[in-house]
Design an enzyme around this catalytic site. Sequence first.
Site, PDB file in Angstrom:
ATOM      1  CG  HIS A 485      49.231  37.922  41.461  1.00 43.64           C
ATOM      2  ND1 HIS A 485      48.598  37.138  40.527  1.00 43.64           N
ATOM      3  CD2 HIS A 485      48.267  38.309  42.326  1.00 43.64           C
ATOM      4  CE1 HIS A 485      47.306  37.069  40.817  1.00 43.64           C
ATOM      5  NE2 HIS A 485      47.082  37.766  41.917  1.00 43.64           N
ATOM      6  CD  GLU A 486      48.582  39.941  45.632  1.00 43.68           C
ATOM      7  OE1 GLU A 486      47.696  40.820  45.561  1.00 43.68           O
ATOM      8  OE2 GLU A 486      48.330  38.730  45.536  1.00 43.68           O
ATOM      9  CG  HIS A 489      45.484  42.446  42.240  1.00 44.74           C
ATOM     10  ND1 HIS A 489      44.396  42.169  41.450  1.00 44.74           N
ATOM     11  CD2 HIS A 489      45.877  41.256  42.765  1.00 44.74           C
ATOM     12  CE1 HIS A 489      44.148  40.865  41.491  1.00 44.74           C
ATOM     13  NE2 HIS A 489      45.037  40.282  42.284  1.00 44.74           N
ATOM     14  CG  HIS A 492      42.803  46.932  37.797  1.00 43.60           C
ATOM     15  ND1 HIS A 492      42.000  45.839  38.022  1.00 43.60           N
ATOM     16  CD2 HIS A 492      42.162  47.672  36.865  1.00 43.60           C
ATOM     17  CE1 HIS A 492      40.937  45.922  37.240  1.00 43.60           C
ATOM     18  NE2 HIS A 492      41.005  47.018  36.520  1.00 43.60           N
TER      19      HIS A 492
END
Length: 695
Positions: A485-486, A489, A492
């Site tokens: 998940h992290e 980010h 991105h």
Amino acid sequence: MSAGAHAAAAPAAASGFGPSNPFYEPSALPFHAPPFDRIKDADYQPAIEAGMAAQLAEIRGITENRAAPTFENTLIPLERSGQLLERASAAFNAVTGADINPVLEQAKTALAPKLAAHRDAIFLNAKLFARVSAVYKARSSKSLDPESVRLVEFTYDLFVHSGANLSDAQKAQLKTLNEEASTLSNAFTTKLLAANKNAAYATDTPAALAGLSEAQIAAAAQAAQARGAAGYVLPLQNTTQQPALASLSVRATREAIFANSWNRTEHGDANDTRATIARLAQLRAQRAQLLGYPSHAAWKLEDQMAKTPQAALDFMNALVPVATAKAASEGKDIQAAIASQGGSFSLEPWDWDFYAERVRKTKFDLDDAAVKPYFELNNVLENGVFYAANRLYGVSFKERKDVPVYQSDVRVFEVDDVDGKPLALFYCDYFKRDNKNGGAWMSSFVAQSKLLGTRPAIYNVANLPKPAPGEPALISFEDVTTMFHEFGHALHGMFADTEYPSLSGTATPRDFVEFPSQFNEHWALYPEVFSHYAKHYKTGAPMPDDLVEKIKKSGNFDEGYRLTELLAAAQLDMQWHMLPPSAPLEDPDKFEQQALARTRLDLHEVPPRYRSSYFSHIWSGGYSAGYYAYSWTQMLADDAYQWFEEHGGLTRANGDRFRQMILSRGNTQDLAAMYAAWRGRAPNIDAMMKYRGLE
Ligand SMILES: [Zn+2]
């Protein structure tokens, strides 16, 4: 106007700030990485204060320009402003979040009001707004490229949202309303804190705590002692349901704890929040009217991907029938479990987690101890998280021991692009520490911007258990998911390829920013990725199939309940914030009941995740009219992953297209249009229903 580390105007003199301060010049390290080997705790505050002064001086340079406002003499210098502030704040935010100490704590407290005032000094600067506004009005007649037009609109909206468009009398009115709102939010927080404390469950009888582990009972005894009381205390968590309810076998205890939770802020005493939230909702509607919007929600959603309250409502309304039907079927299983254990009562909210846990244990108990040996942290990182990114996007990773870090657990990797050229720095700080905030997050030391000539330096922080020296770090599948998940980010941020720092990377609205991260979670279970990292840390053997199956199935367990309680809270949030400015002060209990009934979320056994009177996300946490975003981004993530499945899954072609059209674009385009261009259509809930077992 935010990121960057290239040379700015000479910082204004400030006490304690000069060339000896490591933030004085842009970092000379690769990627302008913060020189943590030279930064002392006492360096941050003077640098940040000098950074604010420098930015105000830069802005005076814009407003005192005699030339007519243009994009080049207004927006560009505004984007370039504040670089000293940015490089000092970015490092400061990282250390205060992940490695705080009393010196930093003090600096944080001292800086908070100054930073708020600094923001106002920019966004309520009438001369600056007049120039931004002039560029905004002329934006279509100029030969600006689309990203520059987007920057003009984005910047203009920021000013308007802050009230820059108002007359002086209206600005005074706004100030009064903002002050009252801030007082009410603070009062809410204070009351809730006290109410939570008072609503802890206390007992002198250990038998009442049957079902808890010895360690939990010892902790309860300690909690009582800390309060100077005898017996046992179970402190209250923020949510309606309380973790202990899954284990407590005495039904009367469960009922008492649930009642404490549900009524915590509704006792008619000094900690009752109902009058506070009723006025806060009314005030927000009135403030929205002053700013030119029909409701607080309309104001808040204008710059979000959803754009209008109606779009968020349509999304939630489509999910409600499936979520509640699934919850009802889970309720039947639970009622059957009650009967099979000799219970003759109807399922109540305080029974749900206890019997759900029994159902889960019989259906697919996931034994953490059996799973963890297959998830050794380094292996998960390099052969899972990095591997998936390499297969999708062609990027590769090599550890850099020469980049200074703020704490010895932090590791740094250089991320190289397909052509072998350095693309970004990636820092990871995975282990739990007492001086680290809870949870996990991503942020950046340096954001990408072509204008500023900066490339990304990104970090991930988590709270994974640190092994004893020499031992491997074995983690749960939940922790594995957190890492993916992290890192979503992080991608991105690392793939950002935009001109302006304000639109770069993860600088996207709340209902978009969790999309790349939730999307990246999907690769954790993708067979080719999973089999590449899920190997026994001693033997290298792959995880047995039955364990893999259990992991897959347990992920969707209780999904009907979880989604329904989330939707109920999200609807309460939206209903409160769609009130028109003419609405009277509402009776919170009545309003809540009617709002849940109106939205078909009034399930007795599935109460909202937060009740209105203790919903701190929306009354004091900045999430007002934004709680739907959690599920909205899940929809995007699942819908996007389905596109990959439809197009051959884990391939470079798919990854490159996603990177080019989504991950590199930040907030440079209308997000709904950006998504639709990539997906071929608008997002919908079909994939979300499929992947979460809601069909
Ligand atoms: Zn996230």
